[in-house]
Design an enzyme around this catalytic site. Sequence first.
Site, PDB file in Angstrom:
ATOM      1  N   GLN A 166      36.525   9.533  28.222  1.00 47.51           N
ATOM      2  CA  GLN A 166      35.532   9.931  29.025  1.00 47.51           C
ATOM      3  C   GLN A 166      35.342  11.196  30.327  1.00 47.51           C
ATOM      4  O   GLN A 166      35.592  10.753  31.063  1.00 47.51           O
ATOM      5  CB  GLN A 166      34.631   8.985  28.730  1.00 47.51           C
TER       6      GLN A 166
ATOM      7  N   LYS B 273      29.121   4.438  22.426  1.00 44.83           N
ATOM      8  CA  LYS B 273      30.452   4.481  21.703  1.00 44.83           C
ATOM      9  C   LYS B 273      31.089   3.389  20.976  1.00 44.83           C
ATOM     10  O   LYS B 273      31.053   3.292  19.641  1.00 44.83           O
ATOM     11  CB  LYS B 273      31.773   5.005  22.110  1.00 44.83           C
TER      12      LYS B 273
ATOM     13  N   ASP C 115      38.216  12.760  19.649  1.00 47.13           N
ATOM     14  CA  ASP C 115      37.129  14.440  20.283  1.00 47.13           C
ATOM     15  C   ASP C 115      38.070  15.511  20.129  1.00 47.13           C
ATOM     16  O   ASP C 115      35.960  16.106  19.673  1.00 47.13           O
ATOM     17  CB  ASP C 115      37.237  14.146  22.171  1.00 47.13           C
TER      18      ASP C 115
HETATM   19  N1  GUN Z   1      31.155  13.623  28.027  1.00 41.16           N
HETATM   20  C1  GUN Z   1      30.053  13.508  27.002  1.00 41.16           C
HETATM   21  N2  GUN Z   1      30.147  13.731  26.072  1.00 41.16           N
HETATM   22  C2  GUN Z   1      31.588  13.998  25.436  1.00 41.16           C
HETATM   23  C3  GUN Z   1      32.371  13.834  24.644  1.00 41.16           C
HETATM   24  O1  GUN Z   1      31.763  13.953  23.395  1.00 41.16           O
HETATM   25  N3  GUN Z   1      33.156  12.975  25.299  1.00 41.16           N
HETATM   26  C4  GUN Z   1      33.957  12.363  26.121  1.00 41.16           C
HETATM   27  N4  GUN Z   1      35.419  12.675  26.349  1.00 41.16           N
HETATM   28  N5  GUN Z   1      33.651  12.634  26.953  1.00 41.16           N
HETATM   29  C5  GUN Z   1      31.836  13.478  27.070  1.00 41.16           C
END
Ligand code: GUN
Length: 284
Positions: A96, A52, A119
Amino acid sequence: MAIIIDGKKISAQIKDEVREGTAALAAQGITLTLAVVQVGEDPASTVYVRNKQKACEYTGIVSVKIAMPEETTQEELLSRIKELNADPGVNGILVQLPLPKGLNADEVIRAISPLKDVDGFHPQSVGALSIGLPGFKSCTPAGIIELIRRTGIETEGKECVIVGRSNIVGKPMAMMMIRENATVTVAHSRTADLPGVCRRADILITAVGKAKMFGRDYVKPGAAVIDCGMNRDENGKLCGDVDYEDVFPVASAITPVPGGVGPMTVAMLMKNCLESARIQGLVR
Ligand code: GUN
């Protein structure tokens, strides 16, 4: 013989578009910042967070990683989120997942300001999507909509079957496909005659996390097949929920794993970060 839906290529296009968007904002003196909170050191999470941050770097978004120790308490995490909500220098907040045991992810998600919820997991974001109000959209299903549109797959009046009812893929996917004027069925582990239900689909979307579960007996000839699975097969090789080799000859279009839905999630996160400028009223 199916068209292979190229998620790598389409995600790269989207990141290029975001990069143009952030350059236009920079010309107006606006820089966007994403705060990425990671609690603990789960190795998979560390890889996701790094990806990211790399995408931020490419698209011209500043990323700030907030690493908190495994022993962080719920109160400490909530208090950090409160600070980020109040910080005008932060446009997007992402925590996350999964969080270490003992922390309540639902409460954490609810603590994030819906204006910074890149998100798209906050109940307000989910509700806004359901009734067609502006808000952040969950990245994986929003990425699938982009794959469908940019591949030219017709949705209007088509039968769409989504297998899986999770809050971050299946349910928002259903809302988005309704908005695309598809006729939507959400199937799941308790669905009777799952193969029969799936064979109704012009567009079949699988999000169950079971390696190669969907063979051609689940697929109507000529259907488009979108595979959200990310599993390991018996040889430890990455694979989707769909048995790709078996389905490829009967589908009209199919996403590979890897290289299909996967790369879209981060690209759509970048798109949401860009969108934060509008949602926060920094631009019109
Ligand atoms: N863990 C796995 N996929 C995601 C996601 O799209 N966002 C977040 N915050 N955590 C994740």
